[in-house]
Design an enzyme around this catalytic site. Sequence first.
Site, PDB file in Angstrom:
ATOM      1  N   SER A 125     -24.077 -11.876  -3.320  1.00 32.79           N
ATOM      2  CA  SER A 125     -24.968 -10.866  -2.747  1.00 32.79           C
ATOM      3  C   SER A 125     -24.319  -9.494  -2.776  1.00 32.79           C
ATOM      4  O   SER A 125     -23.086  -9.371  -2.688  1.00 32.79           O
ATOM      5  CB  SER A 125     -25.294 -11.246  -1.295  1.00 32.79           C
ATOM      6  N   TYR A 150     -23.208 -13.191   7.162  1.00 30.44           N
ATOM      7  CA  TYR A 150     -23.870 -13.532   5.896  1.00 30.44           C
ATOM      8  C   TYR A 150     -23.017 -13.054   4.719  1.00 30.44           C
ATOM      9  O   TYR A 150     -22.733 -13.806   3.780  1.00 30.44           O
ATOM     10  CB  TYR A 150     -25.262 -12.900   5.832  1.00 30.44           C
TER      11      TYR A 150
END
Length: 333
Positions: A125, A150
């Site tokens: 990501s 995350y």
Amino acid sequence: MITGAAGFIGTALSRKLIEGGAEVVGLDNLNDYYDPQLKRDRMAALVGGSDAFTHVNMELADRNAVEKLFSDHQFDAVVNLAAQAGVRYSLINPHSYVDTNIVGFVNVLEGCRHSGVKHFVYASSSSVYGANTRMPFSVHDNVDHPVSLYAASKKSNELMAHTYSHLFELPTTGLRFFTVYGPWGRPDMALFLFTKAILEDRPIDVFNHGNMERDFTYIDDIVEGVYRVIHKIPSSDPDWNGDNPDPASSYCPYRVYNIGNNNKEKLLRYIEVLEECLGKKAEKNFMDMQPGDVPATYANVDDLVADFDYKPATTLEYGIRKFVDWYKEYYNI
């Protein structure tokens, strides 16, 4: 095999692979982080009578079940898209990120290792860039300062993948996606939330008082990038040097790439294009920056261009129009 196969990117990639003649086993537990019906509808639209797609409803964190899946099949390639997504939700439910993004990831790595998978591709990501501010974000820069759990879980995926490339010569490629949007998108993402609110005459929450910039990347561009990566197995980098280690490659079969539009857009411009597509103005509720968020993302895709002769280029005007058309059709508006 594709994990997270009922997800936004998972179904789109599955379609592309099936059209290219592949058979896809799609693992997805259809959890309720967002509407499971949307996931089922994505898969229904994907399958369309094709027997080239098989859905397996399974928890990635279930070690025994994942082991059995790998022993029952002989996968040429595995694409790990399953993850507990979302930066803000990681402040509320951190354990779900550990279960799926770390425990589940190791289970998939082990499956690849013991079954002779030729290439393991996984979603990282843009959030791994964390506190980095040098733009555009380069895969050759150090990314050791995540600002959300995350992001930390995605960085850990890259570290674990490298370990398996080193220990077991498992070819691994990590892909850092930048703000993916388009038809069949995720309901927790800005475009979906904004569209729903505007059509229902509700105000939209605009964080950091609108001073956000994102490298918005259209779904078809992401899928094309992943498709090309799957078919090119990484090898060791002969120029890699431990005295000056390049984070994007290694002495073992390991690579990391950005897949982004190589163009940062202001959030207010994103909203403006959406307003034009909807023919309706948004009432904006300007708010402070959210914990775990970053003010800007911007992808350097030089390596993607050099190694795959590919550069995403879909405009906001085209991509948002396609999303709005899909949204209105799906919800009968």
